[in-house]
Design an enzyme around this catalytic site. Structure first.
Site, PDB file in Angstrom:
ATOM      1  N   GLU A 139       0.804  -1.233   0.000  1.00  0.00           N
ATOM      2  CA  GLU A 139       0.000   0.000   0.000  1.00  0.00           C
ATOM      3  C   GLU A 139       0.834   1.278   0.000  1.00  0.00           C
ATOM      4  O   GLU A 139       0.604   2.180   0.802  1.00  0.00           O
ATOM      5  CB  GLU A 139      -0.966  -0.013   1.198  1.00  0.00           C
ATOM      6  CG  GLU A 139      -1.882  -1.224   1.179  1.00  0.00           C
ATOM      7  CD  GLU A 139      -2.776  -1.335   2.409  1.00  0.00           C
ATOM      8  OE1 GLU A 139      -2.760  -0.429   3.264  1.00  0.00           O
ATOM      9  OE2 GLU A 139      -3.507  -2.341   2.519  1.00  0.00           O
ATOM     10  N   ASN A 143       1.986  -5.298  -3.063  1.00  0.00           N
ATOM     11  CA  ASN A 143       0.572  -5.584  -2.770  1.00  0.00           C
ATOM     12  C   ASN A 143      -0.180  -4.280  -2.507  1.00  0.00           C
ATOM     13  O   ASN A 143       0.317  -3.401  -1.805  1.00  0.00           O
ATOM     14  CB  ASN A 143       0.537  -6.462  -1.499  1.00  0.00           C
ATOM     15  CG  ASN A 143      -0.819  -7.068  -1.209  1.00  0.00           C
ATOM     16  OD1 ASN A 143      -1.421  -7.675  -2.087  1.00  0.00           O
ATOM     17  ND2 ASN A 143      -1.300  -6.906   0.016  1.00  0.00           N
ATOM     18  N   HIS A 149     -10.672  -6.185  -2.076  1.00  0.00           N
ATOM     19  CA  HIS A 149     -11.726  -5.995  -1.069  1.00  0.00           C
ATOM     20  C   HIS A 149     -12.887  -5.284  -1.766  1.00  0.00           C
ATOM     21  O   HIS A 149     -12.774  -4.104  -2.104  1.00  0.00           O
ATOM     22  CB  HIS A 149     -11.207  -5.126   0.087  1.00  0.00           C
ATOM     23  CG  HIS A 149     -10.129  -5.775   0.886  1.00  0.00           C
ATOM     24  ND1 HIS A 149     -10.365  -6.872   1.676  1.00  0.00           N
ATOM     25  CD2 HIS A 149      -8.811  -5.482   1.033  1.00  0.00           C
ATOM     26  CE1 HIS A 149      -9.231  -7.224   2.283  1.00  0.00           C
ATOM     27  NE2 HIS A 149      -8.277  -6.407   1.895  1.00  0.00           N
ATOM     28  N   GLU A 184      -6.303 -10.733  -0.908  1.00  0.00           N
ATOM     29  CA  GLU A 184      -7.103 -10.479   0.296  1.00  0.00           C
ATOM     30  C   GLU A 184      -8.591 -10.443  -0.068  1.00  0.00           C
ATOM     31  O   GLU A 184      -9.343  -9.606   0.431  1.00  0.00           O
ATOM     32  CB  GLU A 184      -6.690  -9.153   0.949  1.00  0.00           C
ATOM     33  CG  GLU A 184      -5.221  -9.087   1.287  1.00  0.00           C
ATOM     34  CD  GLU A 184      -4.799  -7.786   1.980  1.00  0.00           C
ATOM     35  OE1 GLU A 184      -5.681  -7.029   2.445  1.00  0.00           O
ATOM     36  OE2 GLU A 184      -3.586  -7.535   2.047  1.00  0.00           O
ATOM     37  N   ASP A 236     -12.354 -10.416  -0.474  1.00  0.00           N
ATOM     38  CA  ASP A 236     -13.638 -10.540   0.202  1.00  0.00           C
ATOM     39  C   ASP A 236     -14.634  -9.645  -0.521  1.00  0.00           C
ATOM     40  O   ASP A 236     -14.256  -8.630  -1.110  1.00  0.00           O
ATOM     41  CB  ASP A 236     -13.576 -10.280   1.715  1.00  0.00           C
ATOM     42  CG  ASP A 236     -12.910  -8.980   2.123  1.00  0.00           C
ATOM     43  OD1 ASP A 236     -12.720  -8.100   1.271  1.00  0.00           O
ATOM     44  OD2 ASP A 236     -12.585  -8.854   3.324  1.00  0.00           O
TER      45      ASP A 236
HETATM   46  O1  G2I Z   1      -7.801  -3.683   6.418  1.00  0.00           O
HETATM   47  C1  G2I Z   1      -7.895  -4.870   5.685  1.00  0.00           C
HETATM   48  C2  G2I Z   1      -6.566  -5.307   5.127  1.00  0.00           C
HETATM   49  C3  G2I Z   1      -6.089  -4.304   4.078  1.00  0.00           C
HETATM   50  N1  G2I Z   1      -4.845  -4.735   3.473  1.00  0.00           N
HETATM   51  C4  G2I Z   1      -3.764  -5.046   4.397  1.00  0.00           C
HETATM   52  C5  G2I Z   1      -4.225  -6.011   5.473  1.00  0.00           C
HETATM   53  O2  G2I Z   1      -3.197  -6.232   6.396  1.00  0.00           O
HETATM   54  C6  G2I Z   1      -5.459  -5.491   6.172  1.00  0.00           C
HETATM   55  O3  G2I Z   1      -5.808  -6.448   7.198  1.00  0.00           O
HETATM   56  C7  G2I Z   1      -6.402  -5.941   8.357  1.00  0.00           C
HETATM   57  C8  G2I Z   1      -6.713  -7.096   9.289  1.00  0.00           C
HETATM   58  O4  G2I Z   1      -7.672  -7.924   8.666  1.00  0.00           O
HETATM   59  C9  G2I Z   1      -7.314  -6.549  10.586  1.00  0.00           C
HETATM   60  O5  G2I Z   1      -7.439  -7.609  11.540  1.00  0.00           O
HETATM   61  O6  G2I Z   1      -5.522  -5.034   8.970  1.00  0.00           O
HETATM   62  C10 G2I Z   1      -6.129  -4.413  10.095  1.00  0.00           C
HETATM   63  C11 G2I Z   1      -5.228  -3.335  10.636  1.00  0.00           C
HETATM   64  O7  G2I Z   1      -4.780  -2.477   9.655  1.00  0.00           O
HETATM   65  C12 G2I Z   1      -6.408  -5.475  11.159  1.00  0.00           C
HETATM   66  O8  G2I Z   1      -7.095  -4.889  12.230  1.00  0.00           O
HETATM   67  C13 G2I Z   1      -6.414  -4.894  13.449  1.00  0.00           C
HETATM   68  C14 G2I Z   1      -7.156  -3.956  14.387  1.00  0.00           C
HETATM   69  O9  G2I Z   1      -7.158  -2.656  13.812  1.00  0.00           O
HETATM   70  C15 G2I Z   1      -6.474  -3.944  15.700  1.00  0.00           C
HETATM   71  O10 G2I Z   1      -7.213  -3.155  16.604  1.00  0.00           O
HETATM   72  C16 G2I Z   1      -6.284  -5.345  16.224  1.00  0.00           C
HETATM   73  O11 G2I Z   1      -5.501  -5.329  17.404  1.00  0.00           O
HETATM   74  O12 G2I Z   1      -6.376  -6.190  14.001  1.00  0.00           O
HETATM   75  C17 G2I Z   1      -5.596  -6.214  15.177  1.00  0.00           C
HETATM   76  C18 G2I Z   1      -5.400  -7.652  15.622  1.00  0.00           C
HETATM   77  O13 G2I Z   1      -6.626  -8.276  15.809  1.00  0.00           O
END
Ligand code: G2I
Length: 451
Positions: A158, A201, A237, A266, A268
């Site tokens: 990103e 990515n 997404h 990724e 969905d």
């Molecule tokens: O935002 C969707 C994805 C976009 N592309 C990069 C990916 O790395 C990203 O994944 C998401 C995860 O699916 C989430 O799970 O990235 C988020 C953060 O940027 C993740 O969220 C985080 C929460 O913001 C936190 O509060 C939490 O502690 O997940 C953490 C672990 O559960």
């Protein structure tokens, strides 16, 4: 255990795992009744994002182990999780996922080495020269620990801004090291693990647009100068504001034509029922139509743990039941479907008429634009369709073709003129000319209904 021993033992395990994966693929090719085995029959992997914290849940792990041939740690390999303070690496959660994947003969995608988000604050406070060293140390630390065990790494994630400019996104790396940080990261990564495919990515790069053009130009430049890059990840997404682009396949293909693999990293798609299933079908078909599309990863096993859980964007519902989208993906992969329950909603033969609508701007000038809405029947033939298009308040439509509109304020409800009857999976559409009157925003296309 010392770092060296840990590395050696990880590498030794990886050799065994490669053999196990081959056995699993050969065995499941006969049945092809899971996502992973059906995808293997097409020479692709089918993966999912995994959270270490859910691996203790029996249904989660059973679904993961049965269906998927690749895993991506959803958060556990990110910078904040692996190097929370400078030089102190923690791999406990990531190891848990990698060990589990290997015990099941699954491959692992590495996500992600250099990203502006989930970045510990100490990184942001470094000066340029220290930051460059810290970035290389981080890449070497992660890739060294998992050397030989990761099929593809998202080296940089990103790095481009959203929206129309195609510019780089502000981040400590961009702001202090300049455009060259991406190239430095890839060169460091190649040396750290020559066996891993190195990917760039990003999101909102799934169709042809200013952002994907900027990434395209970077990849083209890297290839022309011998900067090591092997693959581009398209996060994919999707929801009603960001639908599956009509030029998705063409976009994947133009990147592949630069001499890199493409991966859907990724995936969905918010929604439900046969409309969601039809969108998933489009994505799988696009990947299968591009020789260098190496595989697909959905961003989670079950709707209940999705980062967009309210949008129910995944293939299994909160009770781990296969959704119509699951059946659609399996069938698009050439899998044997689910003959045990032929009455599933979304299955061919369930008698439910459905359609999807996608929007593209086909022409654009200072004061106006042409829009085209494509209507695609679901897996049953339909005899009519209805779709709403909400225009920004200032805009007005001066003409519309191949459809019959009725108006309520700035919402137009469009029904067919001559083109209501569609075979299963067939498409039609209508077009319109709008005056911008000062607003260049895109209209919003609502849900398509059919009978
Ligand atoms: O935002 C969707 C994805 C976009 N592309 C990069 C990916 O790395 C990203 O994944 C998401 C995860 O699916 C989430 O799970 O990235 C988020 C953060 O940027 C993740 O969220 C985080 C929460 O913001 C936190 O509060 C939490 O502690 O997940 C953490 C672990 O559960």
């Amino acid at each position: 255990m010392s770092m060296t021993l840990r590395r050696l033992s990880r590498a030794a395990t990886a050799g065994l795992v490669a053999a196990a994966a081959l056995t699993a693929a050969a065995h499941s090719a006969e049945a092809a009744d899971t996502l992973g085995s059906a995808a293997a029959g097409q020479g692709r992997y089918f993966g999912t994002a995994v959270a270490a914290s859910h691996l203790g849940e029996a249904d989660y792990t059973a679904t993961l182990d049965r269906e998927f041939s690749s895993v991506t740690p959803e958060n556990e390999m990110k910078w904040d999780a692996t190097e929370p303070s400078r030089g102190t690496f923690t791999f406990t959660s990531a190891d848990r996922i990698v060990d589990h994947a290997q015990s099941q003969g699954m491959d692992v995608r590495g996500h992600t080495l250099v990203w502006h988000s989930q970045l510990p604050s100490w990184v942001g406070s470094l000066g340029a020269s220290d930051l460059r060293t810290a970035m290389k140390d981080h890449i070497n630390g992660l890739m060294g620990h998992y050397k030989g065990e990761i099929h593809s790494w998202d080296v940089v994630n990103e790095a481009f801004q959203d929206g129309g400019s195609g510019a780089r996104r502000s981040s400590p790396f961009q702001d202090k090291l300049g455009d060259g940080f991406i190239e430095e990261a890839f060169r460091t990564a190649r040396a750290a693990d020559p066996a891993a495919k190195l990917c760039y990515n990003d999101y909102n790069t799934d169709g042809v647009n200013a952002k994907s053009n900027a990434v395209y130009n970077m990849v083209k430049d890297f290839k022309s100068r011998g900067v090591p890059i092997d693959c581009v990840g398209f996060q994919s997404h999707f929801n009603s504001n960001s639908p599956v682009p009509s030029d998705y396949r063409q976009n994947l293909q133009r990147f592949a034509d630069l001499g890199v693999d493409v991966q859907i990293t990724e995936l969905d798609i918010e929604g439900s029922g046969s409309a969601q299933a039809a969108d998933y079908t489009k994505v799988v078909e696009a990947c299968l139509a591009v020789d260098r599309c190496a595989g697909m990863t959905v961003w989670g096993v079950t709707d209940k743990y999705s980062w967009r859980s309210s949008g129910t964007p995944l293939l299994f519902d909160g009770n781990y039941q296969e959704k119509p989208a699951y059946d659609a993906v399996l069938s698009a992969l050439g899998g044997s479907g689910d003959p045990g329950d032929p009455g599933d909603p979304g299955d061919p033969g369930d008698g439910t008429a459905s359609c999807t609508a996608t929007y593209t701007r086909t022409a654009d000038w200072n004061s106006g634009y042409n829009g085209q809405v494509t209507i695609t029947a679901g897996d049953e033939p339909i005899s009519t369709w209805t779709v709403t298009v909400t225009l920004p308040a200032q805009q007005s439509v001066s003409s519309l073709w191949n459809g019959t509109p009725t108006w309520n304020g700035n919402v137009m409800t469009v029904k067919p003129s001559w083109n209501g009857t569609l075979a299963a999976g067939a498409s039609t559409g209508f077009g319109f000319t709008a005056a911008k009157n000062g607003s260049d925003a895109a209209p919003t296309v609502g849900t398509c209904t059919a009978s």
